[in-house]
Design a protein around this motif. Structure first.
Motif, PDB file in Angstrom:
ATOM      1  N   LYS A  91      84.953 -44.331  78.732  1.00 16.89           N
ATOM      2  CA  LYS A  91      83.756 -43.879  79.443  1.00 16.89           C
ATOM      3  C   LYS A  91      82.551 -43.839  78.507  1.00 16.89           C
TER       4      LYS A  91
ATOM      5  N   GLN B 253      88.132 -47.566  83.687  1.00 11.08           N
ATOM      6  CA  GLN B 253      87.941 -47.075  85.047  1.00 11.08           C
ATOM      7  C   GLN B 253      88.548 -45.690  85.259  1.00 11.08           C
TER       8      GLN B 253
ATOM      9  N   ALA C  58      86.456 -42.312  86.093  1.00 11.49           N
ATOM     10  CA  ALA C  58      86.779 -41.581  87.328  1.00 11.49           C
ATOM     11  C   ALA C  58      87.162 -40.135  87.024  1.00 11.49           C
TER      12      ALA C  58
ATOM     13  N   ASP D 185      84.290 -38.015  86.502  1.00  8.47           N
ATOM     14  CA  ASP D 185      83.375 -37.990  87.657  1.00  8.47           C
ATOM     15  C   ASP D 185      82.075 -38.738  87.392  1.00  8.47           C
ATOM     16  N   LEU D 186      82.166 -39.856  86.676  1.00  9.24           N
ATOM     17  CA  LEU D 186      80.985 -40.673  86.429  1.00  9.24           C
ATOM     18  C   LEU D 186      80.764 -41.615  87.611  1.00  9.24           C
ATOM     19  N   ASP D 187      79.546 -42.087  87.764  1.00 10.92           N
ATOM     20  CA  ASP D 187      79.207 -42.988  88.857  1.00 10.92           C
ATOM     21  C   ASP D 187      79.341 -44.460  88.474  1.00 10.92           C
ATOM     22  N   ASP D 188      80.012 -44.748  87.373  1.00 10.54           N
ATOM     23  CA  ASP D 188      80.213 -46.133  86.973  1.00 10.54           C
ATOM     24  C   ASP D 188      81.687 -46.363  86.665  1.00 10.54           C
ATOM     25  N   ASP D 189      82.008 -47.572  86.230  1.00 11.38           N
ATOM     26  CA  ASP D 189      83.403 -47.939  85.957  1.00 11.38           C
ATOM     27  C   ASP D 189      83.778 -47.809  84.492  1.00 11.38           C
TER      28      ASP D 189
END
Length: 146
Positions: free
Chosen positions: A21, A61, A65, A68-72
Motif C-alpha cells: 500500500k 490489493q 483493501a 481501507d484505501l481507495d486504490d489498489d
C-alpha cells in the motif's frame, strides 16, 4: 536484474516484485521491523517478494483493501540486497513447491521502479480472499511464520 543465491541449493532469477500500500520511490529500501500489512500490531522480521507480478498484485490489493484505501496499492520492481529464502507461509505449507514464487529476506529490498500498469485481480476475487483471511482470523488460524 541481479541474480542472487538463495539460502538453499537453487538460484532464483528475477525480476523481483513487491506489492504494498506504500508510496515509494526508486532507491528507497524496504526493511524488516515495520508493521504487517495483514496483522494489525505485528512487527515483521522479514520483507517479502516474488518473481510473479500476479503474486505481488495480491500483496498490493489486499494491503490497500485492509487499510481501507481507495486504490489498489502499488507493485514495485525490487532488488534483494542480501540472502533470501522461500517464503515458508506458502511453500510446502499451503502449496507443494513454490508455485507463487514467494521469498523473504531479513536484508533490505531496494526499489528499482514502480510498475504503472499491472493486472489487477477482479474485485470479487479480492473480496473472496479478504473473506478467507477474516475466516482464518476468526478461527485463530491467520498465522504468519515470520
Amino acid at each position: 536484474m541481479a541474480r542472487l543465491r538463495q539460502d538453499g541449493p537453487v538460484d532464483v532469477e528475477g525480476p523481483f516484485f513487491h506489492g504494498t500500500k506504500a508510496a515509494l520511490l526508486p532507491g528507497d529500501e524496504l526493511v524488516p521491523g515495520f508493521g504487517s500489512n495483514f496483522q494489525q500490531g505485528r512487527v515483521m522480521n522479514h520483507v517479502y517478494f516474488t518473481t510473479l507480478v500476479a503474486t505481488a498484485a495480491w500483496g498490493a490489493q489486499l494491503a490497500a483493501a485492509l487499510a481501507d484505501l481507495d486504490d489498489d496499492g502499488r507493485v514495485y520492481v525490487v532488488e534483494p540486497l542480501g540472502p533470501y529464502e522461500d517464503d515458508p507461509n506458502v511453500t510446502d505449507k499451503k502449496f507443494p513447491g513454490n508455485p507463487t514464487r514467494s521469498y523473504r529476506t531479513r536484508s533490505p529490498l531496494r526499489i528499482v521502479a514502480e510498475l504503472g500498469d499491472w493486472p489487477r485481480h477482479p474485485p470479487e476475487a479480492v473480496r473472496a480472499m479478504l473473506d478467507g483471511l477474516a475466516a482464518l482470523r476468526a478461527e485463530g488460524r491467520d498465522v504468519i511464520e515470520d
